[in-house]
Structures are given as structure tokens and as C-alpha cells.
Write an enzyme that holds these catalytic residues in place. Structure first.
Site, mmCIF file in Angstrom:
data_model
loop_
_atom_site.group_PDB
_atom_site.id
_atom_site.type_symbol
_atom_site.label_atom_id
_atom_site.label_comp_id
_atom_site.label_asym_id
_atom_site.label_seq_id
_atom_site.Cartn_x
_atom_site.Cartn_y
_atom_site.Cartn_z
ATOM 1 N N GLY A 55 75.830 24.971 43.050
ATOM 2 C CA GLY A 55 77.156 24.712 43.575
ATOM 3 C C GLY A 55 78.213 25.692 43.129
ATOM 4 N N ASP A 92 71.902 18.593 49.045
ATOM 5 C CA ASP A 92 70.494 18.994 48.965
ATOM 6 C C ASP A 92 69.567 17.975 48.322
ATOM 7 O OD1 ASP A 92 71.256 21.429 50.077
ATOM 8 O OD2 ASP A 92 71.566 22.362 48.115
ATOM 9 N N THR A 151 76.176 19.751 45.334
ATOM 10 C CA THR A 151 74.756 20.092 45.472
ATOM 11 C C THR A 151 73.904 18.838 45.583
ATOM 12 O OG1 THR A 151 75.053 22.167 44.273
ATOM 13 C CG2 THR A 151 72.822 21.273 44.374
ATOM 14 N N ARG A 177 58.029 23.964 39.697
ATOM 15 C CA ARG A 177 56.905 23.897 40.626
ATOM 16 C C ARG A 177 56.063 25.170 40.514
ATOM 17 N NH1 ARG A 177 61.179 21.535 43.313
ATOM 18 N NH2 ARG A 177 61.658 23.283 44.685
ATOM 19 N N GLU A 221 55.223 29.625 11.301
ATOM 20 C CA GLU A 221 54.517 30.099 10.115
ATOM 21 C C GLU A 221 53.347 29.185 9.763
ATOM 22 O OE1 GLU A 221 58.977 30.908 9.209
ATOM 23 O OE2 GLU A 221 57.779 29.610 10.524
ATOM 24 N N CYS A 238 62.175 29.102 6.553
ATOM 25 C CA CYS A 238 63.047 28.028 6.060
ATOM 26 C C CYS A 238 62.749 27.726 4.593
ATOM 27 C CB CYS A 238 62.898 26.781 6.920
ATOM 28 S SG CYS A 238 61.254 26.024 6.892
ATOM 29 N N CYS A 255 58.695 26.577 4.979
ATOM 30 C CA CYS A 255 57.795 27.687 5.334
ATOM 31 C C CYS A 255 57.798 28.777 4.272
ATOM 32 C CB CYS A 255 58.202 28.268 6.687
ATOM 33 S SG CYS A 255 57.866 27.145 8.064
ATOM 34 N N TRP A 285 66.084 29.356 53.227
ATOM 35 C CA TRP A 285 66.230 29.882 51.879
ATOM 36 C C TRP A 285 66.991 31.188 51.939
ATOM 37 C CZ3 TRP A 285 65.011 26.689 48.101
ATOM 38 C CH2 TRP A 285 64.067 25.681 48.317
ATOM 39 N N ALA A 307 75.338 30.173 51.393
ATOM 40 C CA ALA A 307 74.938 29.336 52.526
ATOM 41 C C ALA A 307 75.701 29.762 53.763
ATOM 42 C CB ALA A 307 75.217 27.858 52.226
#
Length: 317
Positions: free
Chosen positions: A249, A195, A191, A202, A46, A69, A79, A165, A157
Site C-alpha cells: 500500500g 487484495d 491492501t 510460497r 558456537e 556471549c 558461549c 502482476w 497499479a
């Protein structure tokens, strides 16, 4: 209100412990100001919208995704007070604020100042947009999303452990967007060991929104820069985390499902068959098949490149 809800999504994963709120100020069919809760919780939506609207806000309507609020803090004014002082004629909000410092007082303060107040507009959509804040208020824990990327036959997997992938680049990009919408991301010890994942975002322009990294393990020490929880229930103690993404996992996934702490399920499925391989989840504590039914509701489904995403919400009383 739909526009305000879209703005609210911009703050998701960055505003805890404050809610991610959106606000649009409109007069005579023209948008005068827009705002969404900024990183760290301030400024509020606000305040941002009122600053953009300036004096033109007098006589306008403010659409806000959460009841404004009513409590003043060291970080800024209430607000509801700011809206009343701006001269807006009408405030429309989606959800009442469950915070006991507001909880109806914001709407009452506005009405006492002569402002017309309407509540309950697009309330269901607002509940989803602010699921993390509402979960923390109601159950004192983060809202949990479990992400699974599997083959058509439910494998994550090959039997050898090779998993890069399963899904294609479009699905992986979507998963990175999901990371950006969570304060923290959790994986299990297996995991980490298999990995050594970075668990960052990214996507161009969103790199700074990489979530805090959490390891679920009773015995392993977390890598540098990581935090650790020893059981799914420990997530309640994670400060400034209202949205938690469980990503890695079968054991971690099973543990959260067994504890019934998964609120949202992201199921990415690639059009491949693996056969003998590693399953996506293990034992989740079901004693009878009947207990598996009526627990999940399909909320969204879409195609991402050659893969399919299905989003399920946990059905709770």
C-alpha cells in the site's frame, strides 16, 4: 568469516530476540564445525559448531560473527565459557556484542583463559547480517525494509486498482525469499480491502517461514490471525520482531517514510509503462528538494528475469 556470515543469514528472521550469529571452527585448513543460531535463539551458533567439532576443536580457531556471549541463562551456558573449555586456541569475531551483559566481557573472559582474541574482522558485513538485532539494541525497534514493486513510471497499479502482476515470476520469488527473512510483514488497510493478501511464503521448503502478519490501521479490525498497529511508531512494541517487512500500500509506505522508519528499500521495477495509475507512494513530508538528497545509498542491483531490483540503505549518522 565470510562463511560464518553466510551461515548467520540462515537464521535471519527466526532468532529474535537473540542475534542471528554464524560460527565456523577451523584447524589446519580444515573445517571441523559449523553453526548458526537456531529458531527461537537456541542453540547458539558456537554451541552448534562446538558439538560438531567435538574434541577436535582443541587448538583450533573459531570464527564468530558476534563476540561470544558472557552471560549464562536458563537456556544454556555462556558461549565464551564453552569456547574456552573446548580448548580452542583462537577466537576471531566480527562485531562486539552491544548487549550490556556481554559488551567486551566475552572477549575478556576468553583472553583470561589464554585464548587469543581478534575482533573487527568483516565488521561492516556483520552489521548488515545482524541489522535487526543491532537496531533493537540501539533504538528498541525492528529494522524495517520497505518493498515496492513498480512500473518504470513509478506506478503500483492501474487506475482501476488492477495490480496482478506488475513484476514477473522471478521478482515475485525473490520477494517471497525476503518474506522468509523477516519475523513480521505489514500492510495497510487499503491492501487488505483490495487484495485480501495471504502474505505467506510460497517457496518450496520455506513455507514454514511465513512471517507474522501485521495490519497498519487506526480504525479497521485485523483479520483473524493478524495483529494491528495504529501508527508506524507502534512497531517498537512488537515482541520478538527484529526484522519487519513493509509490503503493501502507498499509504503504508508513505507513513513509514514520513516517520523516517525505513532502513532498507527494495525497489523492484518492471520494464512497463502504465501512465495514469496509482503511485507507489504519496506525501512523505518533504518540505524542500534538498532534503531528499543524501538519504539513500545503493547497496545492490541485479536483474531478476525481465525486472530489475535495486536495494537502497538509509544513510544515518
Amino acid at each position: 568469516m565470510a562463511a560464518a556470515l553466510t551461515l548467520a543469514e540462515r537464521g535471519r528472521g527466526r532468532t529474535a530476540p537473540n542475534p542471528n550469529v554464524g560460527c565456523v571452527i577451523v584447524k589446519d585448513g580444515r573445517v571441523l564445525g559449523r553453526g548458526w543460531t537456531q529458531p527461537g535463539g537456541r542453540p547458539h551458533a558456537e554451541a552448534m559448531a562446538l558439538e560438531e567439532a567435538g574434541g577436535a576443536a582443541r587448538g583450533a580457531t573459531a570464527f564468530v560473527t558476534l563476540e561470544p556471549c558472557a552471560h549464562r541463562s536458563e537456556r544454556g551456558p555462556a558461549c565464551a565459557v564453552s569456547l574456552a573449555q573446548s580448548g580452542v586456541a583462537r577466537v576471531v569475531y566480527a562485531l562486539g556484542d552491544p548487549d550490556p551483559r556481554t559488551d567486551g566481557r566475552g572477549a575478556e573472559l576468553l583472553r583470561s583463559a589464554g585464548v587469543t582474541v581478534v575482533g573487527g574482522v568483516l565488521a561492516d558485513a556483520a552489521r548488515q547480517a545482524m541489522a535487526g538485532f543491532l537496531m533493537r539494541q540501539a533504538h528498541d525497534r525492528p529494522h524495517v525494509t520497505l518493498k515496492l514493486a513498480t512500473s518504470l513510471d513509478g506506478r503500483i497499479a492501474l487506475a482501476s486498482g488492477e495490480s496482478r502482476w506488475i513484476t514477473g515470476p522471478e521478482a515475485r520469488a525473490h520477494a517471497h525469499l525476503e518474506r522468509a527473512r523477516h519475523e513480521a510483514i505489514l500492510v495497510g488497510r487499503g491492501t487488505i480491502e483490495a487484495d485480501a493478501p495471504r502474505l505467506d511464503v510460497r517457496l518450496l521448503g520455506l513455507e514454514a517461514r511465513s512471517p507474522r502478519r501485521i495490519l497498519l490501521s487506526r480504525t479497521a479490525a485485523p483479520p483473524k490471525g493478524w495483529d494491528v498497529v495504529t501508527a508506524p511508531e507502534d512497531i517498537a512494541r512488537l515482541e520478538r520482531v527484529d526484522h519487519l517487512l513493509v509490503e503493501g500500500g502507498a499509504e503504508a509506505a508513505s507513513a513509514f517514510l514520513r516517520a523516517d522508519l525505513v532502513d532498507r528499500l527494495l525497489l523492484y521495477r518492471a520494464p512497463i509503462l502504465i501512465g495514469e495509475g496509482r503511485p507507489a507512494i504519496g506525501d512523505i513530508g518533504l518540505a524542500a528538494l534538498d532534503a531528499a538528497h543524501g538519504r539513500w545509498r545503493l547497496d545492490d542491483a541485479r536483474v531478476l528475469g525481465s525486472d530489475r531490483l535495486e536495494v537502497y540503505l538509509r544513510m544515518r549518522d
